[in-house]
Design a protein around this motif. Structure first.
Motif, mmCIF file in Angstrom:
data_model
loop_
_atom_site.group_PDB
_atom_site.id
_atom_site.type_symbol
_atom_site.label_atom_id
_atom_site.label_comp_id
_atom_site.label_asym_id
_atom_site.label_seq_id
_atom_site.Cartn_x
_atom_site.Cartn_y
_atom_site.Cartn_z
ATOM 1 N N GLN A 174 -0.625 8.164 -10.287
ATOM 2 C CA GLN A 174 0.591 7.665 -11.500
ATOM 3 C C GLN A 174 0.558 6.306 -11.587
ATOM 4 O OE1 GLN A 174 4.550 7.666 -10.126
ATOM 5 N NE2 GLN A 174 4.134 7.767 -8.202
ATOM 6 N N VAL A 175 0.868 5.840 -12.930
ATOM 7 C CA VAL A 175 0.969 4.546 -13.014
ATOM 8 C C VAL A 175 2.326 4.113 -12.941
ATOM 9 C CG1 VAL A 175 1.053 2.912 -14.996
ATOM 10 C CG2 VAL A 175 -0.534 4.689 -15.055
ATOM 11 N N ARG A 176 2.833 3.251 -12.008
ATOM 12 C CA ARG A 176 4.335 2.970 -11.850
ATOM 13 C C ARG A 176 4.511 1.859 -12.735
ATOM 14 N NH1 ARG A 176 6.390 4.309 -7.337
ATOM 15 N NH2 ARG A 176 7.866 2.550 -8.023
ATOM 16 N N ASP A 224 6.239 -0.849 -12.016
ATOM 17 C CA ASP A 224 5.958 -2.197 -11.258
ATOM 18 C C ASP A 224 4.521 -2.421 -10.864
ATOM 19 O OD1 ASP A 224 5.869 -0.254 -9.286
ATOM 20 O OD2 ASP A 224 7.349 -1.163 -8.028
ATOM 21 N N PHE A 225 3.577 -1.815 -11.843
ATOM 22 C CA PHE A 225 2.287 -1.867 -11.590
ATOM 23 C C PHE A 225 1.711 -3.304 -11.349
ATOM 24 C CE2 PHE A 225 -2.265 -0.943 -12.518
ATOM 25 C CZ PHE A 225 -2.795 0.150 -11.967
ATOM 26 N N SER A 226 2.363 -4.016 -11.994
ATOM 27 C CA SER A 226 1.548 -5.528 -11.917
ATOM 28 C C SER A 226 1.947 -6.189 -10.525
ATOM 29 C CB SER A 226 2.580 -6.637 -12.934
ATOM 30 O OG SER A 226 3.889 -6.488 -12.852
ATOM 31 N N ALA A 227 2.861 -5.698 -9.620
ATOM 32 C CA ALA A 227 3.067 -6.120 -8.217
ATOM 33 C C ALA A 227 1.999 -5.774 -7.498
ATOM 34 C CB ALA A 227 4.461 -5.512 -7.835
ATOM 35 N N LEU A 228 1.017 -4.884 -7.888
ATOM 36 C CA LEU A 228 -0.115 -4.443 -6.966
ATOM 37 C C LEU A 228 -1.033 -5.508 -6.550
ATOM 38 C CD1 LEU A 228 -2.226 -2.149 -6.331
ATOM 39 C CD2 LEU A 228 -3.386 -2.702 -8.472
ATOM 40 N N ALA A 229 -0.970 -6.411 -7.219
ATOM 41 C CA ALA A 229 -1.968 -7.879 -7.002
ATOM 42 C C ALA A 229 -1.194 -8.212 -5.504
ATOM 43 C CB ALA A 229 -2.094 -8.850 -8.048
ATOM 44 N N LEU A 230 -0.028 -8.314 -5.741
ATOM 45 C CA LEU A 230 0.759 -8.880 -4.461
ATOM 46 C C LEU A 230 0.505 -8.220 -3.354
ATOM 47 C CD1 LEU A 230 2.432 -10.055 -6.967
ATOM 48 C CD2 LEU A 230 4.277 -10.264 -5.422
ATOM 49 N N ALA A 285 6.317 4.368 -3.339
ATOM 50 C CA ALA A 285 7.618 3.928 -3.161
ATOM 51 C C ALA A 285 7.749 2.627 -3.760
ATOM 52 C CB ALA A 285 7.996 3.914 -1.835
ATOM 53 N N GLY A 286 6.737 1.956 -4.427
ATOM 54 C CA GLY A 286 6.855 0.809 -4.970
ATOM 55 C C GLY A 286 6.838 -0.410 -4.293
ATOM 56 N N PHE A 287 6.990 -1.743 -4.979
ATOM 57 C CA PHE A 287 6.852 -2.933 -4.029
ATOM 58 C C PHE A 287 8.054 -3.191 -3.178
ATOM 59 C CE2 PHE A 287 7.331 -7.622 -4.136
ATOM 60 C CZ PHE A 287 6.247 -8.031 -3.195
ATOM 61 N N GLY A 288 9.223 -2.522 -3.591
ATOM 62 C CA GLY A 288 10.476 -2.869 -2.798
ATOM 63 C C GLY A 288 10.354 -2.784 -1.287
ATOM 64 N N PRO A 289 9.826 -1.751 -0.552
ATOM 65 C CA PRO A 289 9.643 -1.549 0.773
ATOM 66 C C PRO A 289 8.630 -2.412 1.227
ATOM 67 C CG PRO A 289 9.495 0.621 -0.367
ATOM 68 C CD PRO A 289 9.356 -0.467 -1.574
ATOM 69 N N LEU A 290 7.895 -3.009 0.586
ATOM 70 C CA LEU A 290 6.817 -4.047 1.182
ATOM 71 C C LEU A 290 7.442 -5.604 0.939
ATOM 72 C CD1 LEU A 290 3.738 -2.374 -0.573
ATOM 73 C CD2 LEU A 290 4.430 -2.270 1.974
ATOM 74 N N LYS A 291 8.262 -5.780 0.123
ATOM 75 C CA LYS A 291 8.885 -7.056 -0.191
ATOM 76 C C LYS A 291 9.085 -7.958 1.065
ATOM 77 C CE LYS A 291 12.578 -8.154 -2.309
ATOM 78 N NZ LYS A 291 13.554 -8.219 -3.412
#
Ligand code: BTN
Length: 255
Positions: free
Chosen positions: A81-83, A85-91, A191-197
């Protein structure tokens, strides 16, 4: 060296790298991966090279890619799926590399440069392709693993793991990186970038004084936050809080 990376598929622990192509010399592993993507490469396919003649960095820059001792790698990722917050992938990719290398002195300069001190040791170039019903990304990264010298244009800005006293064998390092990258990508797409932040922030330049350029204007202040979408916030001296979603940030000497 070539044989060592050529045999990656038998050493990997997960799906990244099970399908693998190694080249002694390529123009750019990202270019080859983008071509392979159009040619139905599977999720997790990996391209490596011992040297690149046209290695590309972010914002049209060149990535110096001498033979033999560094890692030049592109991973094909086909998320289900495309999230938003896809642009956070690079981080997430920068974080996965830093964790796998393991050295606590590595810091992440937003969005995804890996630094030791003020010098860059690795860089990430993610290139996405979208169609009506799917997305695919080529995750490219270059790590200066064993490079002993840099030419004069790079000497004060670049370093290698070896030069910093961190000895790594290329294939073992890449196997560890692919395992960690797979785990972090799976978390991000679920789950997105939140849990990895928090893990990202612990290694990031947040708290440092920085300059960024937005719309041609230089912005100076303290990097104060990375939000759940991966954007960087800067507390400026005279223009309040500014949100940066793209571009380059330079670290100033002291906060
Ligand atoms: C940057 O810091 O500007 C990003 C550098 C990315 C370099 C890697 S090396 C492997 C892959 N192939 C390329 O042509 N570029 C990326």
């Amino acid at each position: 060296m070539s044989a060592e990376l050529g045999d990656l598929a038998s050493a990997v622990r997960g799906r990244l790298g099970r399908v693998h192509e190694h080249h002694a010399v390529l123009g750019s592993t990202n270019d080859r991966a983008l071509e392979w993507l159009r040619d139905a490469a599977p999720d997790g396919a990996v391209v490596t090279a011992d040297a690149q003649t046209e290695g590309r960095g972010r914002r049209g820059r060149r990535w110096e890619s001498p033979p033999g001792s560094n890692l030049y790698v592109s991973v094909i990722v086909r998320p289900s799926q495309v999230r938003e917050d896809f642009s956070a992938l690079a981080l997430v990719v920068g974080l996965a590399l830093a964790e796998a290398i393991g050295a606590p002195q590595i810091r992440l300069k937003w969005p995804n440069d890996l630094l030791i001190g003020d010098r860059k040791v690795a860089g990430v170039l993610c290139e996405s392709r979208f169609s009506a019903d799917a997305a695919a990304v080529v995750v490219g990264f270059g790590i200066n693993v064993g490079q002993e010298t840099f030419d004069e244009t790079l000497a004060d800005r670049a370093t290698s793991l070896w030069a910093e006293g961190l000895e790594h064998e290329r294939r073992g390092l890449l196997v560890d990186i692919l395992a960690n990258l797979e785990a972090q990508l799976d978390r991000f797409f679920a789950a997105g970038f939140g849990p990895l932040k928090d893990a990202y922030l612990a290694r990031s330049i947040v708290g440092d004084r920085v300059t960024a350029t937005r719309g041609g204007l230089a912005i100076e202040g303290v990097a104060s936050e990375v939000d759940d979408s991966g954007a960087l916030w800067i507390d400026t001296d005279d223009a309040g809080r500014v949100r940066i979603t793209a571009g380059d940030v330079e670290r100033l000497r002291s906060a």
